[in-house]
Design a protein around this motif. Sequence first.
Motif, PDB file in Angstrom:
ATOM      1  N   PHE A  18       0.837  -1.191   0.000  1.00 17.03           N
ATOM      2  CA  PHE A  18       0.000   0.000   0.000  1.00 17.03           C
ATOM      3  C   PHE A  18       0.876   1.247   0.000  1.00 17.03           C
ATOM      4  N   LYS A  19       0.286   2.334  -0.489  1.00 14.80           N
ATOM      5  CA  LYS A  19       0.969   3.624  -0.523  1.00 14.80           C
ATOM      6  C   LYS A  19       0.217   4.603   0.368  1.00 14.80           C
ATOM      7  N   LYS A  20       0.935   5.567   0.868  1.00 16.10           N
ATOM      8  CA  LYS A  20       0.304   6.608   1.680  1.00 16.10           C
ATOM      9  C   LYS A  20      -0.804   7.257   0.851  1.00 16.10           C
ATOM     10  N   GLY A  21      -1.959   7.438   1.446  1.00 18.18           N
ATOM     11  CA  GLY A  21      -3.092   8.032   0.747  1.00 18.18           C
ATOM     12  C   GLY A  21      -4.060   7.014   0.166  1.00 18.18           C
ATOM     13  N   ASP A  22      -3.655   5.729   0.118  1.00 17.99           N
ATOM     14  CA  ASP A  22      -4.587   4.697  -0.355  1.00 17.99           C
ATOM     15  C   ASP A  22      -5.782   4.643   0.589  1.00 17.99           C
ATOM     16  N   ASP A  23      -6.960   4.595   0.023  1.00 14.13           N
ATOM     17  CA  ASP A  23      -8.165   4.490   0.845  1.00 14.13           C
ATOM     18  C   ASP A  23      -8.782   3.114   0.630  1.00 14.13           C
ATOM     19  N   VAL A  24      -8.646   2.272   1.619  1.00 11.60           N
ATOM     20  CA  VAL A  24      -9.203   0.923   1.575  1.00 11.60           C
ATOM     21  C   VAL A  24     -10.526   0.940   2.330  1.00 11.60           C
ATOM     22  N   ILE A  25     -11.572   0.504   1.645  1.00  5.16           N
ATOM     23  CA  ILE A  25     -12.918   0.440   2.231  1.00  5.16           C
ATOM     24  C   ILE A  25     -13.253  -1.026   2.476  1.00  5.16           C
ATOM     25  N   VAL A  26     -13.727  -1.324   3.674  1.00  9.53           N
ATOM     26  CA  VAL A  26     -14.041  -2.705   4.066  1.00  9.53           C
ATOM     27  C   VAL A  26     -15.502  -2.791   4.484  1.00  9.53           C
ATOM     28  N   SER A  27     -16.128  -3.917   4.132  1.00  9.05           N
ATOM     29  CA  SER A  27     -17.485  -4.209   4.619  1.00  9.05           C
ATOM     30  C   SER A  27     -17.636  -5.721   4.774  1.00  9.05           C
ATOM     31  N   PHE A  28     -18.582  -6.113   5.603  1.00  8.60           N
ATOM     32  CA  PHE A  28     -18.909  -7.528   5.813  1.00  8.60           C
ATOM     33  C   PHE A  28     -20.293  -7.586   6.425  1.00  8.60           C
ATOM     34  N   GLN A  29     -20.803  -8.784   6.582  1.00  9.69           N
ATOM     35  CA  GLN A  29     -22.087  -8.985   7.253  1.00  9.69           C
ATOM     36  C   GLN A  29     -21.871  -9.911   8.444  1.00  9.69           C
ATOM     37  N   SER A  30     -22.687  -9.736   9.472  1.00  7.71           N
ATOM     38  CA  SER A  30     -22.581 -10.591  10.651  1.00  7.71           C
ATOM     39  C   SER A  30     -23.948 -11.073  11.110  1.00  7.71           C
ATOM     40  N   SER A  31     -23.927 -12.218  11.757  1.00  6.13           N
ATOM     41  CA  SER A  31     -25.089 -12.722  12.488  1.00  6.13           C
ATOM     42  C   SER A  31     -24.550 -13.512  13.677  1.00  6.13           C
ATOM     43  N   VAL A  32     -25.364 -13.655  14.704  1.00  2.00           N
ATOM     44  CA  VAL A  32     -24.905 -14.329  15.924  1.00  2.00           C
ATOM     45  C   VAL A  32     -26.016 -15.232  16.454  1.00  2.00           C
ATOM     46  N   TYR A  33     -25.621 -16.394  16.940  1.00  2.00           N
ATOM     47  CA  TYR A  33     -26.565 -17.408  17.431  1.00  2.00           C
ATOM     48  C   TYR A  33     -26.133 -17.882  18.815  1.00  2.00           C
ATOM     49  N   TYR A  34     -27.117 -18.355  19.548  1.00  2.00           N
ATOM     50  CA  TYR A  34     -26.882 -19.040  20.827  1.00  2.00           C
ATOM     51  C   TYR A  34     -26.180 -18.143  21.836  1.00  2.00           C
ATOM     52  N   GLY A  35     -25.929 -18.695  22.992  1.00  2.00           N
ATOM     53  CA  GLY A  35     -25.138 -18.052  24.020  1.00  2.00           C
ATOM     54  C   GLY A  35     -25.643 -16.702  24.490  1.00  2.00           C
ATOM     55  N   SER A  36     -24.986 -16.194  25.520  1.00  2.00           N
ATOM     56  CA  SER A  36     -25.407 -14.929  26.118  1.00  2.00           C
ATOM     57  C   SER A  36     -24.249 -13.968  26.376  1.00  2.00           C
ATOM     58  N   GLN A  37     -23.018 -14.395  26.097  1.00  2.00           N
ATOM     59  CA  GLN A  37     -21.885 -13.506  26.369  1.00  2.00           C
ATOM     60  C   GLN A  37     -21.916 -12.311  25.418  1.00  2.00           C
ATOM     61  N   THR A  38     -21.453 -11.191  25.906  1.00  2.00           N
ATOM     62  CA  THR A  38     -21.397  -9.982  25.084  1.00  2.00           C
ATOM     63  C   THR A  38     -19.939  -9.546  24.952  1.00  2.00           C
ATOM     64  N   ASN A  39     -19.705  -8.631  24.046  1.00  2.00           N
ATOM     65  CA  ASN A  39     -18.358  -8.095  23.818  1.00  2.00           C
ATOM     66  C   ASN A  39     -17.329  -9.203  23.562  1.00  2.00           C
ATOM     67  N   ASP A  40     -17.743 -10.226  22.814  1.00  2.00           N
ATOM     68  CA  ASP A  40     -16.869 -11.365  22.551  1.00  2.00           C
ATOM     69  C   ASP A  40     -16.217 -11.324  21.172  1.00  2.00           C
ATOM     70  N   LEU A  41     -16.694 -10.441  20.294  1.00  2.00           N
ATOM     71  CA  LEU A  41     -16.128 -10.313  18.957  1.00  2.00           C
ATOM     72  C   LEU A  41     -15.469  -8.954  18.808  1.00  2.00           C
ATOM     73  N   SER A  42     -14.248  -8.946  18.295  1.00  2.00           N
ATOM     74  CA  SER A  42     -13.588  -7.680  17.985  1.00  2.00           C
ATOM     75  C   SER A  42     -12.948  -7.787  16.603  1.00  2.00           C
ATOM     76  N   VAL A  43     -12.695  -6.634  16.005  1.00  2.00           N
ATOM     77  CA  VAL A  43     -12.015  -6.575  14.713  1.00  2.00           C
ATOM     78  C   VAL A  43     -10.708  -5.843  14.951  1.00  2.00           C
ATOM     79  N   GLN A  44      -9.633  -6.442  14.462  1.00  2.00           N
ATOM     80  CA  GLN A  44      -8.284  -5.943  14.702  1.00  2.00           C
ATOM     81  C   GLN A  44      -7.567  -5.705  13.374  1.00  2.00           C
ATOM     82  N   ILE A  45      -6.661  -4.728  13.346  1.00  2.00           N
ATOM     83  CA  ILE A  45      -5.871  -4.393  12.152  1.00  2.00           C
ATOM     84  C   ILE A  45      -4.387  -4.456  12.537  1.00  2.00           C
TER      85      ILE A  45
END
Length: 168
Positions: free
Chosen positions: A9-36
């Motif tokens: 990559f070069k300085k000034g490159d603009d990378v746009i990211v998207s995705f979709q999510s769904s969650v099932y079962y369980g009751s824990q919260t704050n269990d998914l994070s996105v890291q770079i």
Amino acid sequence: MITTVNAQFKKGDDVIVSFQSSVYYGSQTNDLSVQISTDFNGKSDFAALKSAKWEDVTSLFEYTDSKEVKSSGEKSLSKYIQEGKSLFIAFKYTGKASAKPSQRMWIIKSFIAKKAGKKLQTSDIMFINNPENDENVSWEIWGQGAFRFRSQMTKKASESWAVLEIKP
């Protein structure tokens, strides 16, 4: 191991990211994070993963709180681009230990990275688990263009990463 391409990559490159999510079962919260990361070496072991510098970008995106699929929105990662460096994005699942199984199953699908409106290539997805996880507690491929975290009804704390390299 993720094999990086020579292009960077070069300085000034603009990378746009998207995705979709769904969650099932369980009751824990704050269990998914996105890291770079721009310094992950691409090796598929937990020590290499932990030795890289990762920046939490979870708050950039939107997530579902149910089985209903929700779009993350298109978000710019330009702030995280470093000249001459690779760009890695990871979905990190951190489940807490509990008396009864309460960890959730996340599904991530339709991951897209774009630069100047054109779709970028990504590496094959790499799943890296804490060696202390119960057996088979991990991210896994789930259908076409999707992956999911499965806790296998564990009561034990777990940490599992799904890592992609976004290629310029």
